[in-house]
Design an enzyme around this catalytic site. Structure first.
Site, PDB file in Angstrom:
ATOM      1  N   HIS A 110      -7.666   0.865  -5.924  1.00  0.00           N
ATOM      2  CA  HIS A 110      -7.794  -0.006  -4.738  1.00  0.00           C
ATOM      3  C   HIS A 110      -8.487  -1.293  -5.213  1.00  0.00           C
ATOM      4  O   HIS A 110      -9.643  -1.548  -4.876  1.00  0.00           O
ATOM      5  CB  HIS A 110      -8.605   0.730  -3.677  1.00  0.00           C
ATOM      6  CG  HIS A 110      -8.479   0.184  -2.288  1.00  0.00           C
ATOM      7  ND1 HIS A 110      -7.712  -0.924  -1.983  1.00  0.00           N
ATOM      8  CD2 HIS A 110      -9.048   0.582  -1.108  1.00  0.00           C
ATOM      9  CE1 HIS A 110      -7.798  -1.163  -0.681  1.00  0.00           C
ATOM     10  NE2 HIS A 110      -8.600  -0.270  -0.140  1.00  0.00           N
ATOM     11  N   ASP A 160     -17.204   7.066  -0.229  1.00  0.00           N
ATOM     12  CA  ASP A 160     -15.877   6.957   0.389  1.00  0.00           C
ATOM     13  C   ASP A 160     -15.581   8.328   0.990  1.00  0.00           C
ATOM     14  O   ASP A 160     -16.259   9.317   0.663  1.00  0.00           O
ATOM     15  CB  ASP A 160     -14.849   6.587  -0.706  1.00  0.00           C
ATOM     16  CG  ASP A 160     -13.432   6.421  -0.169  1.00  0.00           C
ATOM     17  OD1 ASP A 160     -13.262   6.287   1.059  1.00  0.00           O
ATOM     18  OD2 ASP A 160     -12.489   6.423  -0.990  1.00  0.00           O
ATOM     19  N   ARG A 219     -13.462  -8.372   2.942  1.00  0.00           N
ATOM     20  CA  ARG A 219     -12.062  -8.069   2.596  1.00  0.00           C
ATOM     21  C   ARG A 219     -11.181  -9.269   2.927  1.00  0.00           C
ATOM     22  O   ARG A 219     -10.269  -9.606   2.178  1.00  0.00           O
ATOM     23  CB  ARG A 219     -11.561  -6.831   3.371  1.00  0.00           C
ATOM     24  CG  ARG A 219     -12.233  -5.508   3.012  1.00  0.00           C
ATOM     25  CD  ARG A 219     -11.955  -5.050   1.604  1.00  0.00           C
ATOM     26  NE  ARG A 219     -10.550  -5.021   1.266  1.00  0.00           N
ATOM     27  CZ  ARG A 219      -9.695  -4.043   1.611  1.00  0.00           C
ATOM     28  NH1 ARG A 219     -10.113  -2.994   2.282  1.00  0.00           N
ATOM     29  NH2 ARG A 219      -8.415  -4.090   1.253  1.00  0.00           N
ATOM     30  N   ARG A 270       0.874  -1.186   0.000  1.00  0.00           N
ATOM     31  CA  ARG A 270       0.000   0.000   0.000  1.00  0.00           C
ATOM     32  C   ARG A 270       0.902   1.224   0.000  1.00  0.00           C
ATOM     33  O   ARG A 270       1.725   1.399   0.895  1.00  0.00           O
ATOM     34  CB  ARG A 270      -0.882   0.018   1.252  1.00  0.00           C
ATOM     35  CG  ARG A 270      -1.466   1.395   1.530  1.00  0.00           C
ATOM     36  CD  ARG A 270      -2.506   1.403   2.603  1.00  0.00           C
ATOM     37  NE  ARG A 270      -3.722   0.755   2.147  1.00  0.00           N
ATOM     38  CZ  ARG A 270      -4.906   0.858   2.761  1.00  0.00           C
ATOM     39  NH1 ARG A 270      -5.010   1.592   3.847  1.00  0.00           N
ATOM     40  NH2 ARG A 270      -5.964   0.243   2.296  1.00  0.00           N
ATOM     41  N   GLN A 314     -10.156  -3.913  -2.776  1.00  0.00           N
ATOM     42  CA  GLN A 314     -11.384  -3.360  -2.205  1.00  0.00           C
ATOM     43  C   GLN A 314     -12.567  -3.584  -3.144  1.00  0.00           C
ATOM     44  O   GLN A 314     -13.615  -4.100  -2.732  1.00  0.00           O
ATOM     45  CB  GLN A 314     -11.182  -1.841  -1.980  1.00  0.00           C
ATOM     46  CG  GLN A 314     -12.400  -1.127  -1.464  1.00  0.00           C
ATOM     47  CD  GLN A 314     -12.673  -1.429  -0.008  1.00  0.00           C
ATOM     48  OE1 GLN A 314     -11.796  -1.280   0.819  1.00  0.00           O
ATOM     49  NE2 GLN A 314     -13.879  -1.872   0.313  1.00  0.00           N
ATOM     50  N   CYS A 320     -16.394   1.860   1.696  1.00  0.00           N
ATOM     51  CA  CYS A 320     -15.188   1.033   1.869  1.00  0.00           C
ATOM     52  C   CYS A 320     -14.619   1.149   3.276  1.00  0.00           C
ATOM     53  O   CYS A 320     -13.881   0.268   3.705  1.00  0.00           O
ATOM     54  CB  CYS A 320     -14.143   1.399   0.822  1.00  0.00           C
ATOM     55  SG  CYS A 320     -13.700   3.135   0.846  1.00  0.00           S
TER      56      CYS A 320
HETATM   57  N1  NVA Z   1      -9.909   6.821  -0.843  1.00  0.00           N
HETATM   58  C1  NVA Z   1      -9.521   6.378   0.470  1.00  0.00           C
HETATM   59  C2  NVA Z   1      -9.764   4.914   0.613  1.00  0.00           C
HETATM   60  C3  NVA Z   1      -9.467   4.355   1.971  1.00  0.00           C
HETATM   61  C4  NVA Z   1      -9.678   2.892   2.046  1.00  0.00           C
HETATM   62  C5  NVA Z   1      -8.063   6.710   0.689  1.00  0.00           C
HETATM   63  O1  NVA Z   1      -7.256   6.515  -0.243  1.00  0.00           O
HETATM   64  O2  NVA Z   1      -7.725   7.169   1.764  1.00  0.00           O
HETATM   65  N1   CP Z   2     -11.019   0.069   3.175  1.00  0.00           N
HETATM   66  C1   CP Z   2      -9.727   0.022   3.522  1.00  0.00           C
HETATM   67  O1   CP Z   2      -8.836  -0.250   2.695  1.00  0.00           O
HETATM   68  O2   CP Z   2      -9.497   0.261   4.828  1.00  0.00           O
HETATM   69  P1   CP Z   2      -8.078   0.502   5.501  1.00  0.00           P
HETATM   70  O3   CP Z   2      -7.569   1.810   4.965  1.00  0.00           O
HETATM   71  O4   CP Z   2      -8.331   0.536   6.968  1.00  0.00           O
HETATM   72  O5   CP Z   2      -7.172  -0.609   5.088  1.00  0.00           O
END
Ligand code: NVA
Ligand code: CP
Length: 307
Positions: free
Chosen positions: A127, A219, A287, A100, A130, A259
């Site tokens: 993502h 989101d 997930r 990530r 997800q 999400c």
């Molecule tokens: N769009 C959000 C998704 C978190 C799972 C982010 O990138 O922070």
């Molecule tokens: N939805 C998701 O990816 O959550 P986290 O950022 O907690 O991993």
């Protein structure tokens, strides 16, 4: 042949359904494969996480492997040494790499030089894990249909982009309700538009996006790494909040997905998040099952000889 999941379109349409099938069987406890037995998995995180980290770590453990949580101060990917060298070194130690991070190109670079599968656990662009888990949640909870009307409301971010990427392979009537200042990625949009089985609409009118929708999704308005833009995004996106008034225009049996993490009272109200249409915690549970299915699929395919 070595396989990665940097975005959903690393898979074919047929393979996506194969992953869903593995996911369903694993969730029901019908199969308990241990493809990671005796292997470690590198889990690189340069952004925070609850769901992705824990579901991968638990999933790796349940597949017989050992997760290694690696943060940016240690690995300093691309700064302490090249991403190519880090990929070559990690591939000598572990059976799979999950990452990530911010730049999507860091993930594709890692995948280019790794000799083990690389999985994108979120970048600024997408993502994929997800959205695969989310579509599985839709299939589990919605009435069977050839093509679902999915309304995504809010920032044209990584999550919106991966919805577009899914629509480039699976027939979806995808409506993205967002402001002119917060559109999704152009390239992802173009790929989605090439799939004639899908319909894609980007609109500044939240009611148009939600009209008769089977699924209404949102989101956070400001993603990780963009929290300084929070006030600006809140101004741009306030009319796209999921609340009961807006959702009265959706199909009577619509599902609500998020999400997570949610900023309750901003992109979604408490009564919607905790209401009868919400499946957000089933979605979060899935997930775990989808990460296991993705890892199993990539490891299985990577063992096969190149045709
Ligand atoms: N769009 C959000 C998704 C978190 C799972 C982010 O990138 O922070
Ligand atoms: N939805 C998701 O990816 O959550 P986290 O950022 O907690 O991993």
């Amino acid at each position: 042949m070595l396989r990665h999941l940097t975005e959903i379109d690393d898979l074919t349409k047929k393979e996506i359904y194969e992953v869903f099938d593995l996911c369903k069987k694993m969730k029901k406890g019908q199969i308990s494969p241990k493809p990671l037995k005796g292997k470690a998995v590198a889990c690189i995180f340069t952004k925070p996480s609850l769901r992705t980290r824990v579901s991968f770590e638990v999933g790796i453990f349940e597949l017989g492997g050992h997760p290694i949580y690696i943060t940016d101060p240690e690995i300093q990917l691309g700064r302490r040494e090249s991403i190519a060298d880090a990929a070559r070194v990690l591939s000598r130690y572990v059976g799979l790499i999950m990452i990530r991070t911010f730049a999507h190109s860091d993930v594709t670079e890692l995948a280019k030089y790794a000799s083990v599968p690389v999985v994108n656990g979120l970048t600024d662009l997408g993502h994929p894990c997800q959205i695969l888990g989310d579509y599985f949640t839709v299939l589990e909870n919605a009435k069977k249909k050839a093509r679902y009307k999915i309304a995504y409301l809010g920032d044209g971010n990584n999550v919106a982009n991966s919805w577009l990427n899914l629509a480039s392979l699976i027939p979806i009537d995808l409506r993205i309700g967002t402001s002119a200042e917060t559109p999704p990625d152009k390239g992802m949009m173009e790929r989605a538009l090439q799939n004639k089985e899908s319909q894609v609409l980007v609109t500044e009118d939240p009611k148009e996006a939600v009209k008769d929708a089977d699924v209404v999704y949102t989101d956070v308005w400001a993603s990780m790494g963009q929290k300084d833009k929070f006030e600006e995004k809140s101004r741009q996106l306030s009319k796209f909040q999921l609340n009961t008034t807006l959702l009265s225009g959706a199909s009577p049996d619509h599902l609500v997905l998020h999400c997570l993490p949610a900023e309750r009272g901003r992109e979604i109200t408490d009564d919607v998040m905790d209401g009868p249409h919400s499946v957000v915690f089933d979605q979060a549970e899935n997930r775990l099952h989808i990460q296991k299915a993705i890892m199993l699929f990539l490891l299985k395919e990577s063992k096969k000889k190149k045709k």
